[in-house]
Design an enzyme around this catalytic site. Structure first.
Site, PDB file in Angstrom:
ATOM      1  N   TYR A   1      70.077 -27.606  23.562  1.00  0.00           N
ATOM      2  CA  TYR A   1      68.837 -26.844  23.358  1.00  0.00           C
ATOM      3  C   TYR A   1      68.609 -25.896  24.543  1.00  0.00           C
ATOM      4  O   TYR A   1      68.736 -24.706  24.431  1.00  0.00           O
ATOM      5  CB  TYR A   1      67.653 -27.783  23.151  1.00  0.00           C
TER       6      TYR A   1
ATOM      7  N   SER B   1      66.666 -23.661  16.466  1.00  0.00           N
ATOM      8  CA  SER B   1      65.604 -22.866  17.054  1.00  0.00           C
ATOM      9  C   SER B   1      66.127 -22.167  18.307  1.00  0.00           C
ATOM     10  O   SER B   1      67.034 -21.348  18.218  1.00  0.00           O
ATOM     11  CB  SER B   1      64.388 -23.754  17.352  1.00  0.00           C
TER      12      SER B   1
ATOM     13  N   ASP C   1      59.968 -21.008   6.873  1.00  0.00           N
ATOM     14  CA  ASP C   1      59.976 -21.100   8.334  1.00  0.00           C
ATOM     15  C   ASP C   1      59.161 -19.937   8.883  1.00  0.00           C
ATOM     16  O   ASP C   1      59.634 -18.804   8.960  1.00  0.00           O
ATOM     17  CB  ASP C   1      61.402 -21.052   8.877  1.00  0.00           C
TER      18      ASP C   1
ATOM     19  N   HIS D   1      60.602 -24.834   9.526  1.00  0.00           N
ATOM     20  CA  HIS D   1      61.376 -24.854  10.768  1.00  0.00           C
ATOM     21  C   HIS D   1      62.140 -26.166  10.917  1.00  0.00           C
ATOM     22  O   HIS D   1      63.152 -26.225  11.596  1.00  0.00           O
ATOM     23  CB  HIS D   1      60.444 -24.627  11.955  1.00  0.00           C
TER      24      HIS D   1
END
Length: 705
Positions: free
Chosen positions: A477, A557, A641, A676
């Site tokens: 991430y 993301s 999303d 999302h």
């Protein structure tokens, strides 16, 4: 900026790559000028999520993708294996209101968890809200359930189809039915009760004709709603039209003496916040500053005592500390440090039963210490192993509190912590059909490009051979001060059982080592995150866990941005890429919904030339090359999303399919009535099964079941 459309309609043309025929969108001449640099954006029309042309393109892309996935012989096997291991009862930790204890439970494969309550810890459970009955597909989520102080009413927040938009209702807990109250356009909000009314945050309704799923959200407002009245009668408490890209959220103290107003301005690149308080017992009921100005320092109210506010802050303490300021005159210059900064970063500070519970992270594992409200250490919450725990909190009169502990091979187990004795006992342990002894978890520290040591967890079944031939999935991430901590995932077990190795890298940009770690992976230092991830892949190959022909990368993301960036920079290192709901257009992300909120981490292409050049250099969309061999790529996104709008993924895959000349499939999987994250259990399982199937299939490996 110059805009010239040559054509604005979708045309179904084809490009033959290997045995796949991709839909190709009509290209338009769209050029923007950033500080003297012209940047083409020929697929900008895909940003219009309401257009028939975009809908037609989505249909054609999904035909190709699902046609390809349908040919994978063990796709069904993966789905069945995930369903089997995921099908066990899952509980949340209970929370108390008066004599009632509330908790969420999912019987196993229910699309949504059901909210229950019972009197005491031994009473018979009764259903409070079953979201599965609220929509045909089970895609309506219960996002908020917040009871007023006397427990008579509850705010019920619902979200449809995975959207971040919420609608608030008020439930009469005596009858179990909703009143006529209905509050629309709620986003980035809680429910802060005062008596039988509550404060909440919302945006003005989108203008007629605008897409609620992509329009930029501005002018966040705080309103007060009185139970039993219409939203039109709500009282506006706070707005700031001069700073339309600020968040304004509220909370009330447990005794409801104070209303706290939290202000942030990340759209201007500021990573911190300001806090104002209102004495609800005073006649004038005006806000006064606790923290007057928004800077890059973060503050959070923990508790109010007779004369002090307790705050958590990273001001002059990158790893955070706890301070106390005077309630009537909250002068930071006169603040008292209750718990000083430590070597390990402070993650959370909460209260319960008159005690202060403070969570720290030591090499990505939780440590929790107990203090009195003056900062005297009283003990430590002992966890069963290295892993993820913490977040102990409750009311001032609680005698015990609950917490959840988990790790990669330790399913989420609920513990009851007795405040007087300081001892924990298992309250509820899940029964999962797997043997933890069959798996091993290892934490390693590898060296990134600039010499920084980066932690990474590696999980696999015992007995694998380190011969460079294992299917390996690297996950990361690296942003927004968010930690990737050890946590159990039942959906991962079939991947491990099939012979896979899972690696989770704790990249810079996260908060695993405090604010300094975060800053080392944000703004003009964002390249460090990509270097860290690339170095993780190189480590796994050098240590013979895998090879470049057996290495997959996955992230969602900000992690989708990560995957898109590294396969541009090192396409040779990876065999498969799974960028999910990624931020792929780094020049325009701030123009949709709340995307401006990310400027504090990324910077802005419109701020100055240095920011533009930095973003342009790693933006996944703008660095796709026609001369390299990309890994097999499965992009995932969803039609609802409205956090990272699907246009990011649409434009990215259209460009990749246009420019890539190799034989590896480059596909996009576009879910419906989802957002999302997966909007229900069924969609989560289906997406996960498709990802695992795609990885093994592209590597030419038949998984074990």
């Amino acid at each position: 900026m110059r805009l010239l459309f040559l054509c604005s309609t979708f045309a179904l043309m084809t490009t033959l790559t290997a045995q796949l025929t991709y839909p190709t969108t009509t290209k338009t001449e769209q050029t923007d000028n950033y500080f003297g640099t012209n940047v083409s954006d020929p697929y900008r029309w895909l940003e219009d999520d309401k257009s028939e042309a975009t809908k037609a393109w989505v249909t054609e892309e999904n035909k190709v993708t699902f046609g390809y996935l349908d040919k994978i012989p063990y796709r069904k096997n993966f789905k069945e294996a995930i369903e089997k291991v995921f099908n066990y009862p899952k509980y949340s930790a209970p929370f108390r209101k008066g004599e009632w204890f509330y908790f969420y439970k999912n019987d196993g494969l229910q699309n949504q968890s059901v909210l229950y309550r019972q009197k005491g810890l031994t009473g018979a459970p009764e259903v409070v809200i079953d979201p599965n009955k609220l929509s045909k597909e089970g895609t309506t989520r219960l996002t908020v359930f917040n009871l007023c102080k006397d427990g008579a009413y509850a705010v019920v927040g619902l979200s449809e189809g995975g959207s971040d938009w919420q609608t608030y209702y008020v439930r009469d807990m005596a009858t179990g039915k909703n009143l006529d109250d209905k509050l629309d356009w709620v986003k980035i909000s809680g429910a802060a009760w005062e008596g039988h009314g509550f404060y909440y945050s919302r945006y003005p309704a989108p203008e007629k004709g605008a897409s609620a799923l992509s329009v930029k959200n501005e002018n966040h407002q705080v309103w007060f709603h009185k139970v039993g009245t219409a939203q039109a009668d709500d009282k506006l408490i706070y707005e700031d039209k001069n700073n339309p890209q600020r968040f304004h959220t509220t909370s009330t103290s447990e005794d409801e003496k104070f209303l706290f107003l939290n202000l942030s301005d990340r759209g201007k690149g500021l990573d911190g916040n300001a806090i104002y308080a209102m004495d609800l017992t005073s006649a004038d009921r005006k806000f006064y500053p606790i923290i007057a100005e928004i800077t890059n320092d973060n503050y959070g109210v923990i508790e109010n005592t007779a004369d002090k506010f307790l705050l958590q802050t990273n001001a002059d303490a990158p790893n955070s500390k706890v301070i106390a300021v005077d309630i009537k005159n909250p002068d930071l210059k006169k603040a008292i440090t209750i718990i000083p900064e430590k070597k390990e970063p402070l993650q959370n500070a909460n209260t319960g039963g008159g005690k202060l519970f403070v969570d720290y992270l030591k090499d990505v594992s939780t440590r929790t210490y107990v203090y009195d409200l003056n900062g005297k250490q009283l003990g430590e919450v002992k966890y069963p192993s290295l892993g993820n725990g913490g977040n102990l909190n409750g009311y001032r009169d609680d005698k015990f509190v609950f917490y959840v502990f988990t790790s990669f091979t330790f399913p989420p187990t609920i513990y009851k912590y007795d405040i007087a004795s300081g001892k924990s006992s298992i309250f509820r342990k899940p029964e999962v059909a797997f043997n933890p002894a069959d798996y091993e978890t290892k934490q390693v520290f590898y060296t990134s490009k600039d010499g920084t040591k980066i932690p990474m967890f590696i999980i696999n079944k015992k007995g694998i051979k380190k011969d460079g031939n294992n299917v390996t999935l690297l996950y990361g991430y690296g942003g927004f001060n968010i930690n990737l901590e050890p946590a159990f995932s039942a959906t991962l077990l079939p991947f491990l059982n099939a012979g896979g190795v899972y690696a989770q890298a704790n990249l810079r940009g996260g908060g695993e080592y405090g604010e300094a770690w975060h800053k080392a992976g944000m703004m003009l230092s964002k390249q460090n995150v990509f270097d860290d991830f690339i170095a993780a892949g190189e480590y796994l190959i050098n240590e013979k866990y895998t090879s470049s022909s057996k290495l997959a990368v996955r992230g969602g993301s900000n992690g989708g941005l990560l995957v898109g960036a590294v396969i541009n920079q090192r396409p040779d290192l990876f065999r498969v890429a799974i960028p999910q709901v990624g931020v792929m257009d780094m020049l325009r992300f701030h123009k949709f919904t709340i995307g401006w909120n990310w400027i504090a981490d990324y910077g802005s292409s419109e701020k100055d030339e240095a920011n533009f050049k930095n973003l342009y250099a790693f933006s996944p969309l703008h660095n796709i090359s026609s001369t390299v061999n990309y890994p097999s790529t499965l992009v995932t996104t969803a039609d609802h999303d409205d956090r990272v709008v699907p246009a990011h993924s649409f434009k990215y895959i259209a460009t990749l399919q246009e420019k890539y000349k190799g034989k590896n499939p480059v596909l996009i999987r576009i879910d419906t009535n989802s957002g999302h994250g997966a909007s229900n259990t069924k969609k989560n399982i289906e997406t996960t099964a498709d990802i695992f199937s795609f990885i093994f299939y592209e590597m030419g490996v038949t998984p074990k079941f």
